[in-house]
Enzyme design. Structure first.
Site, PDB file in Angstrom:
ATOM      1  N   THR A 175    -131.205 -26.372  24.895  1.00 19.20           N
ATOM      2  CA  THR A 175    -132.172 -27.290  24.315  1.00 19.20           C
ATOM      3  C   THR A 175    -131.507 -28.260  23.364  1.00 19.20           C
ATOM      4  O   THR A 175    -130.344 -28.106  23.013  1.00 19.20           O
ATOM      5  CB  THR A 175    -133.239 -26.490  23.558  1.00 19.20           C
ATOM      6  N   VAL A 204    -141.328 -21.384  31.770  1.00 16.81           N
ATOM      7  CA  VAL A 204    -141.452 -22.078  30.487  1.00 16.81           C
ATOM      8  C   VAL A 204    -140.746 -21.249  29.424  1.00 16.81           C
ATOM      9  O   VAL A 204    -140.978 -20.041  29.312  1.00 16.81           O
ATOM     10  CB  VAL A 204    -142.930 -22.290  30.096  1.00 16.81           C
ATOM     11  N   GLY A 205    -139.883 -21.890  28.652  1.00 15.07           N
ATOM     12  CA  GLY A 205    -139.175 -21.215  27.584  1.00 15.07           C
ATOM     13  C   GLY A 205    -139.840 -21.409  26.240  1.00 15.07           C
ATOM     14  O   GLY A 205    -141.033 -21.701  26.134  1.00 15.07           O
ATOM     15  N   ASP A 206    -139.045 -21.274  25.185  1.00 16.39           N
ATOM     16  CA  ASP A 206    -139.594 -21.354  23.837  1.00 16.39           C
ATOM     17  C   ASP A 206    -139.806 -22.772  23.343  1.00 16.39           C
ATOM     18  O   ASP A 206    -140.643 -23.002  22.462  1.00 16.39           O
ATOM     19  CB  ASP A 206    -138.665 -20.620  22.866  1.00 16.39           C
ATOM     20  N   THR A 226    -132.712 -22.997  19.691  1.00 14.76           N
ATOM     21  CA  THR A 226    -132.004 -23.185  20.952  1.00 14.76           C
ATOM     22  C   THR A 226    -131.415 -21.855  21.387  1.00 14.76           C
ATOM     23  O   THR A 226    -131.005 -21.052  20.542  1.00 14.76           O
ATOM     24  CB  THR A 226    -130.878 -24.226  20.811  1.00 14.76           C
TER      25      THR A 226
END
Length: 304
Positions: A175, A204-206, A226
C-alpha cells in the site's frame, strides 16, 4: 519473522505531512527510487499546507502523487489479481468530525483516493464497493481510463513470479499512504493500494477499512498502515495505534507496540506512519524496508 520492529519519531511543528510507499523488501538498487518518490509526494502535500489547504487536502494530494508513480503498488502500476487485472482499494479520513470515504474492488480508475475523497465530501455512505464504487465515481464526474491503462510490465512480472511460486521479487509492499496535520490542528489520513499480488478477485484488504488501514482523530492522532491486510483487519491496527496516542504514548512508540502486537498475536508483518495531536510524527516496520518521507515548515526527511 525474527527481525526486530524498527521505529523512529520526530517533531513536525505547526503543520506537515508524512507518507509511506509500502512495507516489503525493495531491492537495494531500487531503494533510492522509492525514497525519491516518497519525497515528491511529501512535498506535494506540504505545498498544499503552505498554501493554506487542509490536512485532508494534503493527504489527498500526497497519495495521488504516489498513485501516479508506477513504481508503487497503487493507482497506475498497482499489482495484479489472479485474473491479471487491477482492483483498487482506498480510503481517506479527517479527524475533526471523523468524516471518512472509501472505495474497494474498484476497477478502471487511475486515482481511487480522489473517489474516496468524493465519498467523504458526499457524506451519505462511507464505503463503496466494486460496480457500485465505479457507478458512484462516474456520477461524480470521474472518467475511467480502463483496465489496460493501469497495468505495467513490472506488475505483469510480479504476477508471473507469484504464479511460479518465486514471489513478487522486489515489490514495494502492500500500500501507500499519508498522514498530515494542518495549521489549525486538523489531522487526516489516507491510504491506497492494489492489494496483494495474485489475490483472488474481490479480495479486500485493510486499506479501505476505517480503523484497520486508516484512522484520524484530532483528539489523538492519524495513522496509515501497510503490510499483511488480513492481520491488520483482525487487530484494527490503525485505530489501535490512535488509541495508544490518546493515552499519551508517543507516535513512534504507539506504532512500534502495535506492529509488534500484529506480529506476535497473528503472525503478520507490516508497517505504519502516524502524526499525533501535538505534531509529533513516527513510523515503524517489521519488514526489511518501508519507504517513507516527511516534510514540514522548516525541513524534510526520508528513508527506507
Amino acid at each position: 519473522m525474527n527481525d526486530p520492529v524498527f521505529s523512529q519519531g520526530s517533531v513536525l511543528g505547526r503543520f506537515g505531512v508524512v507518507v509511506h510507499g509500502g512495507a516489503g523488501n525493495v531491492r537495494p538498487e531500487r531503494r533510492a527510487l522509492h525514497i525519491e518518490g516518497c519525497r515528491r509526494a511529501a512535498r506535494a502535500g506540504l505545498a498544499v499546507l503552505r498554501d493554506g489547504g487542509s490536512a485532508t487536502d494534503a493527504v489527498e494530494h500526497a497519495v495521488r502523487a504516489l498513485e501516479d508513480d508506477p513504481i508503487f503498488n497503487a493507482g497506475t502500476g498497482a499489482c495484479l489479481t489472479a485474473d491479471g487485472i487491477v482492483e483498487h482499494d482506498a480510503s481517506i479520513m479527517e479527524g475533526h468530525d471523523l468524516r471518512a470515504g472509501a472505495v474497494c474492488s474498484l476497477r478502471g480508475f487511475a486515482n481511487p483516493v480522489l473517489i474516496a475523497r468524493a465519498a467523504l465530501d458526499d457524506g451519505r455512505h462511507v464505503l463503496y464497493a466494486a460496480e457500485g464504487a465505479a457507478r458512484f465515481a462516474a456520477e461524480r464526474g470521474f472518467v475511467p481510463v480502463g483496465d489496460a491503462a493501469l497495468v505495467t510490465e513490472a506488475a505483469r512480472e510480479a504476477l508471473a513470479a507469484a504464479r511460479e511460486g518465486t514471489g513478487p521479487t522486489g515489490w514495494a509492499g502492500g500500500t501507500v499512504g499519508a498522514v498530515a496535520r494542518d495549521a489549525s490542528g486538523l489531522l487526516a489520513a489516507a491510504t491506497s493500494t492494489g492489494g496483494t499480488v495474485n489475490k483472488r478477485a474481490g479480495r479486500v484488504g485493510d486499506s479501505p477499512l476505517i480503523g484497520a488501514g486508516t484512522y484520524a482523530d484530532d483528539e489523538a492522532g492519524a495513522v496509515s498502515t501497510t503490510g499483511h491486510g488480513e492481520g491488520m483487519i483482525r487487530l484494527c491496527v490503525a485505530r489501535s495505534a490512535v488509541e495508544a496516542m490518546r493515552a499519551r504514548v508517543s507516535a513512534d512508540e504507539a506504532l512500534r507496540r502495535t506492529i509488534e502486537h500484529l506480529r506476535e498475536r497473528v503472525g503478520s508483518v507490516g508497517g505504519a506512519i502516524a502524526i499525533d495531536r501535538n505534531g509529533r510524527y513516527g513510523f515503524a516496520r517489521s519488514t526489511a524496508t518501508m519507504s517513507w518521507a516527511a516534510a514540514w515548515e522548516e525541513g524534510e526527511d526520508a528513508g527506507i
